[in-house]
Design an enzyme around this catalytic site. Structure first.
Site, PDB file in Angstrom:
ATOM      1  N   HIS A  61       0.832  -1.207   0.000  1.00  0.00           N
ATOM      2  CA  HIS A  61       0.000   0.000   0.000  1.00  0.00           C
ATOM      3  C   HIS A  61       0.870   1.262   0.000  1.00  0.00           C
ATOM      4  CE1 HIS A  61      -2.862  -2.886   2.063  1.00  0.00           C
ATOM      5  NE2 HIS A  61      -3.577  -2.461   1.047  1.00  0.00           N
ATOM      6  N   LYS A  88      -1.370  -6.125  -7.991  1.00  0.00           N
ATOM      7  CA  LYS A  88      -1.594  -7.356  -7.231  1.00  0.00           C
ATOM      8  C   LYS A  88      -2.988  -7.909  -7.526  1.00  0.00           C
ATOM      9  CE  LYS A  88      -1.631 -10.227  -3.572  1.00  0.00           C
ATOM     10  NZ  LYS A  88      -3.021 -10.271  -3.170  1.00  0.00           N
TER      11      LYS A  88
END
Length: 280
Positions: free
Chosen positions: A37, A149
């Site tokens: 993140h 991802k």
């Protein structure tokens, strides 16, 4: 860093920032922040000067049998990480704020959602498309950053924004792995030591497929067969799907091309992991 829970307040802040000439970038997340993140936030700073991070565990993208209740929610830790990463606004609404009484609108994206995650989790992409549409409308960004991802999710959001003419640039951020090759995921904490050790087979299978492609293997079926054999050799692995697909349409391909992707989803115990890699 501003912490805002009210959608209307965030939208008002975003519109005022745009009027001041700021370039807004949003990074939507479900929290439980990790280095993956934070890599999105770093990339966001390259595309604008006012970064908004959304932190919302979206209930509409979870099926009744999935792990909504056990999804990690370390809010204060997430807020500290966001502030240290230079986030200007942390938007963390409640489910009631995002889906108030009487809410009855959903967004459906066809084509790229029909297979893989869409087949395994039929409710998932409608929930994703709906919440992303709301988040983009609320935060009014020039740019939105999503990780590779969740590759099918990224393809879905690109299709959504193109089809609905949403005035936002979608930037895909490279997948981030741990030192041993496991793709970073908030769900990794659920893996037992044995499950985690066997989960390394996912990246090993993808790497083997890339290596085979590098020396001339172009047959998608053979690559799927090789990846399947590697992962199936792990006794704790329960394969959901392994596929070689067109990176734009996500349809299966027989011959590897420059935009081809390998996608896979495998369950280890109660934890379902996804991973992908570009095949060149």
């Amino acid at each position: 860093m501003l912490r805002i829970t009210d959608p209307a307040a965030v939208q008002a802040h975003a519109l005022a920032a745009r009027a001041e000439g700021r370039r807004l970038v949003v990074v939507p997340t479900m929290g439980a922040l990790h280095d993956g993140h934070l890599s999105l936030v770093r990339l966001a700073h390259e595309h604008g000067d006012h970064v908004v991070l959304t932190l919302f565990v979206n209930p509409t993208q979870f099926a009744p049998t999935e792990d909504l209740s056990r999804y990690p929610r370390p809010f204060e830790r997430d807020a500290e990480l966001a502030q240290s990463a230079g986030v200007a606004v942390l938007f963390h609404p409640s489910p009631e704020a995002m889906y108030p009484a009487g809410f009855s609108t959903t967004v459906q994206v066809g084509g790229v959602t029909s297979r893989w995650e869409g087949a395994s989790r039929p409710e998932h992409f409608s929930g994703v498309a709906t919440v992303v549409t709301k988040l983009l409308t609320i935060t009014q960004p020039h740019v939105a950053v999503f990780g590779e991802k969740d590759y099918q999710q990224l393809a879905t959001i690109r299709r959504l924004t193109a089809d609905l003419n949403l005035p936002v640039e979608i930037v895909g951020a490279p997948l981030v792995r741990e030192a041993d090759g496991l793709a970073l995921s908030s769900r990794n904490v659920y893996l037992s030591p044995d499950e985690r050790a066997q989960a390394l087979s996912l990246n090993q299978a993808l790497t083997a497929a890339q290596s085979a492609g590098a020396v001339g293997e172009r047959n998608g079926t053979r690559l799927v067969r090789e990846m399947t054999a590697r992962i199936a050799a792990c006794p704790l692995a329960e394969i959901d799907y392994i596929a070689v697909v067109d990176g734009r349409t996500l349809e299966p391909v027989e011959t590897v091309q420059p935009e081809t992707r390998a996608l896979l989803a495998v369950r280890f115990g109660r934890t379902r992991l996804i991973d992908n890699a570009r095949l060149r």
